[in-house]
Design an enzyme around this catalytic site. Structure first.
Site, short mmCIF file in Angstrom:
data_model
loop_
_atom_site.label_atom_id
_atom_site.label_comp_id
_atom_site.label_asym_id
_atom_site.label_seq_id
_atom_site.Cartn_x
_atom_site.Cartn_y
_atom_site.Cartn_z
N GLY A 167 -0.94 -3.30 2.60
CA GLY A 167 -2.28 -3.61 2.12
C GLY A 167 -2.43 -3.13 0.69
N GLN A 218 -6.95 -0.52 -6.74
CA GLN A 218 -5.65 0.13 -6.90
C GLN A 218 -4.86 -0.42 -8.07
OE1 GLN A 218 -4.72 -0.19 -2.45
NE2 GLN A 218 -3.62 1.66 -3.10
N CYS A 272 -0.38 5.92 1.19
CA CYS A 272 -1.20 5.13 0.28
C CYS A 272 -0.43 4.91 -1.01
CB CYS A 272 -2.51 5.87 -0.02
SG CYS A 272 -3.61 4.99 -1.15
N LEU A 273 -0.46 3.70 -1.52
CA LEU A 273 0.24 3.39 -2.76
C LEU A 273 -0.36 4.12 -3.96
CD1 LEU A 273 0.85 -0.44 -2.21
CD2 LEU A 273 2.46 1.46 -1.86
N GLU A 305 -7.99 -0.06 3.56
CA GLU A 305 -8.28 -0.90 2.39
C GLU A 305 -9.78 -1.01 2.12
OE1 GLU A 305 -5.84 -1.38 0.49
OE2 GLU A 305 -4.33 -0.90 2.00
#
Length: 188
Positions: free
Chosen positions: A46, A51, A99-100, A142
């Site tokens: 996601g 982001q 989490c990115l 998200e």
């Protein structure tokens, strides 16, 4: 089309509520394509527009469950209903989340086991997805991004202290730090 830089915690866009999408044009379609490209290259399941530095209420998702059923799409101006979250400590094995925008870190977080996502797609067609398990977790994660909340903000006290220590150690928590999937170093 393009892989974009992913913002790391501390970037103001990650900690502020996003704006609703009001214009559905080629720019939005390009944004969504770039989001899918970035998410796949990362790799992730996601990615929310904040982001990649865009303060709009948009997220993409692409996940395959244990039965090889694929769930993929874009949620624009989403609403999310979640079932009550079970009480108790999060399980480090079954509820570990990443989490990115905190690359390389994972922490257990108790989330609701079920959610209903309502949104529109690129054609402004409304849709609804009833999700359980990991898909429900993805939607909650998200959706939080669109409200300026990172999963580390939701951790219990002990895990939050550990996350904050990792953020300080990596010199995150300040503006202008990002990373680009496919490249080996942080920018900023």
């Amino acid at each position: 089309m393009a892989v974009r830089a992913i913002r790391i915690t501390g970037e103001p866009v990650l900690h502020s509520p996003s704006e609703p999408v009001t214009v559905f044009d080629t720019s939005l379609r390009s944004l969504v394509t770039d989001m899918f490209d970035t998410m796949h290259e990362a790799p992730g399941v996601g990615l929310a527009a904040p982001q990649i530095g865009v303060p709009l209420c948009v997220f993409v998702y692409d996940w395959v469950n244990d039965d090889d059923v694929a769930f993929s799409g874009v949620a624009i101006n989403p609403e999310l209903w979640i079932a009550p979250t079970p009480i108790g400590d999060a399980d480090d094995d079954d509820e570990s989340e990443g989490c990115l925008s905190l690359p390389g870190e994972r922490f257990a977080l108790r989330r609701s086991p079920a959610a209903i996502l309502r949104a529109v797609d690129l054609a402004q067609k409304p849709f609804e997805v009833r999700a359980e398990g990991w898909l429900a977790r993805i939607f909650q994660h998200e959706f939080d991004h669109l409200d300026g909340i990172l999963y580390a903000d939701r951790l219990d006290h002990v895990r939050q202290k550990t996350a904050q220590k990792a953020i300080r150690k990596r010199d995150w928590g300040v503006p202008d730090v990002s990373w680009t999937p496919g490249e080996e170093h942080l920018e900023g």
